[in-house]
Design an enzyme around this catalytic site. Structure first.
Site, PDB file in Angstrom:
ATOM      1  N   HIS A  77       0.918  77.892  11.585  1.00  0.00           N
ATOM      2  CA  HIS A  77      -0.292  77.988  10.414  1.00  0.00           C
ATOM      3  C   HIS A  77      -0.799  76.589  10.361  1.00  0.00           C
ATOM      4  O   HIS A  77      -1.821  76.138   9.971  1.00  0.00           O
ATOM      5  CB  HIS A  77       0.525  78.285   8.942  1.00  0.00           C
ATOM      6  CG  HIS A  77      -0.122  78.387   7.886  1.00  0.00           C
ATOM      7  ND1 HIS A  77      -0.857  79.442   7.280  1.00  0.00           N
ATOM      8  CD2 HIS A  77      -0.472  77.257   6.908  1.00  0.00           C
ATOM      9  CE1 HIS A  77      -1.283  78.929   6.176  1.00  0.00           C
ATOM     10  NE2 HIS A  77      -1.199  77.704   5.984  1.00  0.00           N
ATOM     11  N   GLU A  78       0.083  75.481  10.254  1.00  0.00           N
ATOM     12  CA  GLU A  78      -0.291  74.098   9.919  1.00  0.00           C
ATOM     13  C   GLU A  78      -1.286  73.443  11.094  1.00  0.00           C
ATOM     14  O   GLU A  78      -2.288  72.905  10.884  1.00  0.00           O
ATOM     15  CB  GLU A  78       0.881  73.171   9.660  1.00  0.00           C
ATOM     16  CG  GLU A  78       1.532  73.405   8.646  1.00  0.00           C
ATOM     17  CD  GLU A  78       0.723  73.457   7.020  1.00  0.00           C
ATOM     18  OE1 GLU A  78      -0.084  72.760   6.861  1.00  0.00           O
ATOM     19  OE2 GLU A  78       1.114  74.211   6.170  1.00  0.00           O
TER      20      GLU A  78
HETATM   21  N1  TQI Z   1       1.566  74.246   2.293  1.00  0.00           N
HETATM   22  C1  TQI Z   1       0.171  74.669   2.217  1.00  0.00           C
HETATM   23  C2  TQI Z   1      -0.448  75.298   3.300  1.00  0.00           C
HETATM   24  O1  TQI Z   1      -0.323  74.757   4.215  1.00  0.00           O
HETATM   25  C3  TQI Z   1      -0.692  73.312   1.574  1.00  0.00           C
HETATM   26  C4  TQI Z   1      -1.855  73.715   1.307  1.00  0.00           C
HETATM   27  C5  TQI Z   1      -2.710  74.377   0.129  1.00  0.00           C
HETATM   28  C6  TQI Z   1      -3.232  73.579   2.094  1.00  0.00           C
HETATM   29  N2  TQI Z   1      -3.699  74.628   0.266  1.00  0.00           N
HETATM   30  C7  TQI Z   1      -4.303  74.191   1.422  1.00  0.00           C
HETATM   31  C8  TQI Z   1      -3.360  72.995   3.174  1.00  0.00           C
HETATM   32  C9  TQI Z   1      -5.491  74.183   1.917  1.00  0.00           C
HETATM   33  C10 TQI Z   1      -4.681  73.147   3.885  1.00  0.00           C
HETATM   34  C11 TQI Z   1      -5.911  73.583   3.063  1.00  0.00           C
HETATM   35  O2  TQI Z   1      -0.812  76.135   3.065  1.00  0.00           O
HETATM   36  S1  TQI Z   1       2.775  75.498   2.066  1.00  0.00           S
HETATM   37  C12 TQI Z   1       2.390  78.647   4.380  1.00  0.00           C
HETATM   38  C13 TQI Z   1       2.041  80.005   3.968  1.00  0.00           C
HETATM   39  C14 TQI Z   1       2.623  76.602   3.477  1.00  0.00           C
HETATM   40  C15 TQI Z   1       2.538  77.827   3.162  1.00  0.00           C
HETATM   41  O3  TQI Z   1       4.019  74.660   2.398  1.00  0.00           O
HETATM   42  O4  TQI Z   1       2.637  75.992   0.990  1.00  0.00           O
HETATM   43  C16 TQI Z   1       2.741  78.344   5.685  1.00  0.00           C
HETATM   44  C17 TQI Z   1       2.866  76.124   4.809  1.00  0.00           C
HETATM   45  F1  TQI Z   1       0.879  80.402   4.347  1.00  0.00           F
HETATM   46  F2  TQI Z   1       2.890  80.682   4.642  1.00  0.00           F
HETATM   47  F3  TQI Z   1       2.368  80.297   2.716  1.00  0.00           F
HETATM   48  C18 TQI Z   1       2.803  76.925   5.747  1.00  0.00           C
HETATM   49 CL1  TQI Z   1       2.780  79.385   6.892  1.00  0.00          CL
HETATM   50 ZN    ZN Z   2      -2.175  76.904   4.564  1.00  0.00          ZN
END
Ligand code: TQI
Ligand code: ZN
Ligand code: ZN
Length: 169
Positions: free
Chosen positions: A126-127
């Site tokens: 995802h990241e």
């Molecule tokens: N981190 C958020 C994410 O990566 C951070 C974030 C929020 C973000 N809004 C954003 C990053 C907009 C870029 C652009 O989405 S998290 C998931 C999922 C997160 C969440 O820690 O909440 C994953 C990290 F999608 F599963 F909810 C990885 Cl896979």
């Molecule tokens: Zn994200």
């Protein structure tokens, strides 16, 4: 449907071979590094991009580090669950993960007895999508969908993710 960041930032066409490095202080084991390698390979399989690890952290395009709490970028981590990781749009390359999560790197996470277990490869895939320029998707099956249940593994790009990344590269 997939989305991109405002202004559609991407790695420039002259940069198809990108390097990544791990924060030396984290001293990650090889099996942890292998999870990131697999995650990068999922995106390189769908694009003209190639990723390779370098040991030179400060010159790497993508810099991966695990941090706890406030780590100096104005977006502190929050302990177990909540925010798991964050990555910034191109050409930042900053990829930070919350050191305080119960990261799982192997096995069947759905049977983990740790209720807060988080699958590292799922989060990494995802990241990396964000690092390459994808925002969130409205398609639930997509890697870029903005929520994932704990104790769930989701690592395969959906057709929406592929369409999204192929619109950029
Ligand atoms: N981190 C958020 C994410 O990566 C951070 C974030 C929020 C973000 N809004 C954003 C990053 C907009 C870029 C652009 O989405 S998290 C998931 C999922 C997160 C969440 O820690 O909440 C994953 C990290 F999608 F599963 F909810 C990885 Cl896979
Ligand atoms: Zn994200
Ligand atoms: Zn950070």
């Amino acid at each position: 449907h997939y989305s991109t960041f405002p202004g559609t930032p991407v790695w420039p066409p002259s940069r198809r071979d990108l390097t990544y490095a791990f924060l030396p202080e984290n001293k990650l084991a090889d099996d942890v590094k292998a999870v990131f390698l697999r995650a990068f390979q999922r995106w390189s399989a769908a694009t003209p991009l190639n990723f390779s690890e370098t040991t030179s952290f400060y010159t790497a395009d993508i810099k991966i580090g695990f941090f706890s709490g406030d780590h100096g970028d104005g977006e502190p981590f929050d302990g177990v669950l909540g925010t798991l990781a964050h990555a910034f749009s191109p050409p930042s390359g900053r990829f930070h993960l919350d050191l305080d999560e119960n990261w799982v790197i192997t096995g069947d996470i759905s049977t983990s007895s740790v209720t807060s277990a988080v699958d590292l490869e799922s989060v990494a895939v995802h990241e990396i999508g964000h690092l390459l320029g994808l925002g969130h998707s409205s398609v639930e099956e997509a890697i870029m969908f903005p929520t994932i249940s704990s104790r769930t593994k989701k690592v395969e790009l959906a057709s929406d993710d592929v369409l999204g990344i192929q619109s950029l590269y």
